[in-house]
Design a protein around this motif. Structure first.
Motif, PDB file in Angstrom:
ATOM      1  N   ASP A 106       0.822  -1.220   0.000  1.00  0.00           N
ATOM      2  CA  ASP A 106       0.000   0.000   0.000  1.00  0.00           C
ATOM      3  C   ASP A 106       0.852   1.265   0.000  1.00  0.00           C
ATOM      4  N   PRO A 125       4.414   3.768  -4.438  1.00  0.00           N
ATOM      5  CA  PRO A 125       3.777   4.670  -5.391  1.00  0.00           C
ATOM      6  C   PRO A 125       3.012   3.844  -6.430  1.00  0.00           C
ATOM      7  N   GLU A 126       2.135   4.499  -7.158  1.00  0.00           N
ATOM      8  CA  GLU A 126       1.318   3.754  -8.132  1.00  0.00           C
ATOM      9  C   GLU A 126       2.201   2.992  -9.127  1.00  0.00           C
ATOM     10  N   SER A 127       3.355   3.578  -9.484  1.00  0.00           N
ATOM     11  CA  SER A 127       4.254   2.891 -10.428  1.00  0.00           C
ATOM     12  C   SER A 127       4.773   1.584  -9.818  1.00  0.00           C
ATOM     13  N   LYS A 146       3.138  -0.266  -7.572  1.00  0.00           N
ATOM     14  CA  LYS A 146       2.018  -1.225  -7.580  1.00  0.00           C
ATOM     15  C   LYS A 146       1.866  -1.821  -8.985  1.00  0.00           C
ATOM     16  N   GLU A 147       1.987  -0.979  -9.978  1.00  0.00           N
ATOM     17  CA  GLU A 147       1.887  -1.500 -11.353  1.00  0.00           C
ATOM     18  C   GLU A 147       3.045  -2.451 -11.649  1.00  0.00           C
ATOM     19  N   ARG A 205      -9.043   3.139 -15.120  1.00  0.00           N
ATOM     20  CA  ARG A 205      -7.681   2.674 -14.831  1.00  0.00           C
ATOM     21  C   ARG A 205      -7.333   2.631 -13.331  1.00  0.00           C
ATOM     22  N   ALA A 206      -7.576   3.715 -12.596  1.00  0.00           N
ATOM     23  CA  ALA A 206      -7.179   3.748 -11.177  1.00  0.00           C
ATOM     24  C   ALA A 206      -7.967   2.710 -10.377  1.00  0.00           C
ATOM     25  N   ARG A 257      -6.552  -0.711 -11.178  1.00  0.00           N
ATOM     26  CA  ARG A 257      -5.259  -0.962 -10.521  1.00  0.00           C
ATOM     27  C   ARG A 257      -5.497  -1.347  -9.050  1.00  0.00           C
ATOM     28  N   ALA A 258      -6.383  -0.612  -8.388  1.00  0.00           N
ATOM     29  CA  ALA A 258      -6.681  -0.916  -6.982  1.00  0.00           C
ATOM     30  C   ALA A 258      -7.298  -2.311  -6.858  1.00  0.00           C
TER      31      ALA A 258
END
Ligand SMILES: NC(=O)N[C@H]1NC(=O)NC1=O
Length: 174
Positions: A53, A56-58, A60-61, A143-144, A147-148
Motif C-alpha cells: 500500500d 507509489p502507483e508505479s 504497484k503496477e 484505470r485507477a 489498478r486498486a
C-alpha cells in the motif's frame, strides 16, 4: 511451520521461503523481514500488505507486471512459477477448450492494451467461467479503480500462499 519458526528464520531463509508470496517479488519479503518478530500470522500478512500500500502507483503496477498471463505463454511453455502453475491448474486454466483459450488470449491482450499491466485475479478463488466473465467485465473499468482492484487480488493470492507456508492455528510465544 509456526510463527515461532518464522520469526527465527535468518534473512536468506526467510526470503527463500517467502520470496514468492507476491509473485516474483522477493524484495517484499526482504523488506518485511526486518519487522520481525511478527506477533501473529495476521501481523506478517499485514506487514506485506502495508508495504504494498505504501508503494507509489508505479510500484504497484510493477508488482502487477510481475504476474504471468492466465492461461498464457508461460503456462503453455511450462515456465510458470510452481505456485502459479498450481493455482492456474486448480482453476482449470490448463485444460481450456481451444475456443476458451483463444477468447482468454484476446481478452488478456485487450486488457493489457487498455491498462498497461496484465489482468490479475486470485485463480484459486474462481473457476474458469468466472475468470473469463470478470476479465471481460474488468476490461471496461477505469484505470485507477482497476489498478486498486488488481492489487486487492494480489493480496488474496498472497494470503493463500502464506497459508500454505505458515500454520495459523498454533499460539506463538511472543
Ligand atoms: N495473472 C494472474 O492473475 N496470475 C495469477 N493469479 C493467480 O492466482 N496466480 C497467478 O499467477
Amino acid at each position: 511451520m509456526d510463527m515461532n519458526a518464522v520469526n527465527s528464520l535468518p534473512f536468506e531463509d526467510f526470503v527463500r521461503i517467502f520470496g514468492n508470496v507476491v509473485e516474483k517479488c522477493p524484495m517484499i519479503a526482504a523488506a518485511v523481514w526486518s519487522q520481525r518478530p511478527f506477533a501473529s500470522f495476521l501481523a506478517l500478512e499485514t506487514a506485506i500488505s502495508d508495504f504494498i500500500d505504501a508503494l507509489p502507483e508505479s510500484g504497484k503496477e510493477g508488482i502487477l507486471r510481475c504476474h504471468p498471463d492466465l492461461a498464457g505463454r508461460d503456462l503453455q511453455m511450462g515456465t510458470l512459477t510452481q505456485e502459479s502453475r498450481e493455482e492456474q491448474s486448480r482453476a482449470g486454466l490448463d485444460a481450456l477448450e481451444s475456443a476458451e483459450r483463444t477468447r482468454m488470449a484476446q481478452l488478456n491482450e485487450e486488457y493489457k492494451a487498455r491498462f498497461g499491466f496484465p489482468f490479475v485475479i486470485c485463480a484459486r478463488m474462481n473457476d474458469k467461467a468466472n475468470i473469463l466473465r470478470q476479465l471481460s467485465e474488468r476490461c471496461q473499468s477505469e484505470r485507477a479503480a482497476e489498478r486498486a482492484r488488481a492489487v486487492e487480488e494480489v493480496k488474496k493470492i498472497c494470503h493463500l500462499r502464506l497459508q500454505g507456508l505458515v500454520r495459523t492455528d498454533a499460539p506463538n510465544k511472543l
